[in-house]
Write an enzyme that holds these catalytic residues in place. Structure first.
Site, mmCIF file in Angstrom:
data_model
loop_
_atom_site.group_PDB
_atom_site.id
_atom_site.type_symbol
_atom_site.label_atom_id
_atom_site.label_comp_id
_atom_site.label_asym_id
_atom_site.label_seq_id
_atom_site.Cartn_x
_atom_site.Cartn_y
_atom_site.Cartn_z
ATOM 1 N N HIS A 1 4.719 1.377 2.337
ATOM 2 C CA HIS A 1 5.652 2.375 2.894
ATOM 3 C C HIS A 1 6.749 2.681 1.867
ATOM 4 O O HIS A 1 7.925 2.371 2.077
ATOM 5 C CB HIS A 1 6.244 1.757 4.168
ATOM 6 C CG HIS A 1 7.029 2.668 5.048
ATOM 7 N ND1 HIS A 1 8.019 3.496 4.591
ATOM 8 C CD2 HIS A 1 6.983 2.847 6.388
ATOM 9 C CE1 HIS A 1 8.552 4.146 5.625
ATOM 10 N NE2 HIS A 1 7.936 3.768 6.716
ATOM 11 N N GLU B 1 3.844 7.323 1.368
ATOM 12 C CA GLU B 1 3.183 6.038 1.618
ATOM 13 C C GLU B 1 1.682 6.173 1.376
ATOM 14 O O GLU B 1 1.101 7.195 1.715
ATOM 15 C CB GLU B 1 3.426 5.624 3.074
ATOM 16 C CG GLU B 1 4.884 5.727 3.490
ATOM 17 C CD GLU B 1 5.101 5.586 4.993
ATOM 18 O OE1 GLU B 1 4.350 4.818 5.626
ATOM 19 O OE2 GLU B 1 5.994 6.248 5.537
HETATM 20 C C1 BG6 Z 1 7.138 6.174 8.933
HETATM 21 C C2 BG6 Z 1 6.668 6.609 10.307
HETATM 22 O O1 BG6 Z 1 6.081 5.647 8.228
HETATM 23 O O2 BG6 Z 1 8.151 5.180 9.083
HETATM 24 C C3 BG6 Z 1 7.873 7.123 11.084
HETATM 25 O O3 BG6 Z 1 5.651 7.582 10.211
HETATM 26 C C4 BG6 Z 1 8.977 6.068 11.132
HETATM 27 O O4 BG6 Z 1 7.449 7.510 12.375
HETATM 28 C C5 BG6 Z 1 9.311 5.633 9.739
HETATM 29 O O5 BG6 Z 1 10.105 6.618 11.783
HETATM 30 C C6 BG6 Z 1 10.384 4.542 9.672
HETATM 31 O O6 BG6 Z 1 10.017 3.477 10.484
HETATM 32 P P1 BG6 Z 1 10.957 2.240 10.683
HETATM 33 O O7 BG6 Z 1 10.316 1.378 11.720
HETATM 34 O O8 BG6 Z 1 11.070 1.539 9.350
HETATM 35 O O9 BG6 Z 1 12.312 2.772 11.114
#
Ligand code: BG6
Length: 291
Positions: free
Chosen positions: A159, A263
């Site tokens: 991510h 990502e």
């Molecule tokens: C992304 C998702 O990968 O991560 C989003 O597609 C999400 O929907 C974002 O809001 C951040 O996620 P988190 O759990 O780290 O706040």
């Protein structure tokens, strides 16, 4: 293991040092020949990398919280074995268990081309291994092995939060021929656009069947971030835009324009099915050039 124990086993003086914050979170700090990087053992999360002569490539929020069991906002969270909400358990944490788990550091190698960390984690019927190689490029290899007696499946994503001059002024290439799921529009399925992806509003797009590598063209900064991948069929592009960013205490509206998440992974239609004992490997290589 605490920082002192890790240093005893793995320290490479002047190249790999270990430190620990007031909450007991341990990180490795890498520096060699002008290249620098950082890796937290919680989540096996890279939080910084810049090759020699470059400005930072990996973005971490200035409001990130570094505390046990709390997801770190920025860097490269490792997302397995599910992406987004758990498919059946609403109480399970978003984005899987690996990003807040304490990983084991198995090996550090300061080779001629890169400083390499091998990490591992046993989680929900999977033996997970992750190799991070900090060099002129950042090379990431995530391997999942099914340790259950029966077939299983999983989702995964690296991510990655990238530093950009202004998220509204970059263009992402490599997604021209892929359909996506728009998570900001009730999971609508959007056909391929044929064009590079630019962002003008909150974006949360899951691209499927992504054939090859990607690039973030940041002409404003005079550079391009090149993302090569193998074993990864999905790509997710995310930025929450100022209003939602302001509501996230560990991000803030001030940080929102400074990053884009691009990502690499296997999610939704691209989830991976594994026979008992079988392994799946995905790699991501991040590099920068002048574009
Ligand atoms: C992304 C998702 O990968 O991560 C989003 O597609 C999400 O929907 C974002 O809001 C951040 O996620 P988190 O759990 O780290 O706040």
């Amino acid at each position: 293991m605490n920082a002192a124990d890790l240093a005893n086993r793995f320290r490479v003086p002047g190249v790999v040092e270990f430190s620990e914050n007031e909450h007991g979170l341990v990180k490795a700090v890498v520096s060699r020949g002008g290249m620098t990087g950082e890796l937290y053992l919680q989540g096996a999360q890279v939080t910084a990398w810049q090759p020699a002569g470059a400005t930072p490539v990996i973005f971490t929020s200035s409001h990130a919280v570094f505390a046990p069991g709390k997801a770190i906002r920025g860097g490269i969270p490792v997302i397995v074995p599910w992406f987004g909400p758990h498919p059946s358990d609403p109480k399970a944490p978003q984005h899987g268990l690996a990003r807040t788990a304490p990983w084991q550091l198995d090996k550090v190698d300061a080779g001629p081309d890169a400083v390499t960390f091998d990490l591992s984690l046993a989680i929900e019927g999977f033996a997970v291994t992750y190799r991070v190689a900090f060099g002129g490029a950042l090379d990431l290899t995530l391997t999942m092995r099914n340790t259950r007696a029966g077939e299983t499946s999983f989702e995964e994503a690296l991510h990655t939060y990238f530093c950009v001059s202004d998220v509204a002024r970059v263009a992402v290439s490599g997604l021209e021929s892929s359909a996506h799921i728009d998570k900001t529009a009730n999971m609508a399925r959007i056909p391929p656009s044929g064009a590079r992806v630019t962002l003008a509003k909150e974006t949360d797009s899951v691209y499927l069947g992504v054939p090859g590598g990607l690039a973030i063209n940041d002409s404003n900064a005079g550079r391009r971030i090149v993302i090569d991948k193998t074993g990864a069929s999905s790509a997710i592009v995310w930025n929450p835009w100022p209003e939602k960013a302001a509501a996230m205490a560990d991000l803030g509206a001030d940080n929102q324009p400074k990053f884009i998440c691009v990502e690499t992974g296997n999610v939704a239609d691209n989830r991976v099915h594994l026979a008992p004992g079988a392994t799946h490997e995905m790699t991501t290589r991040i590099a920068v050039d002048a574009g």
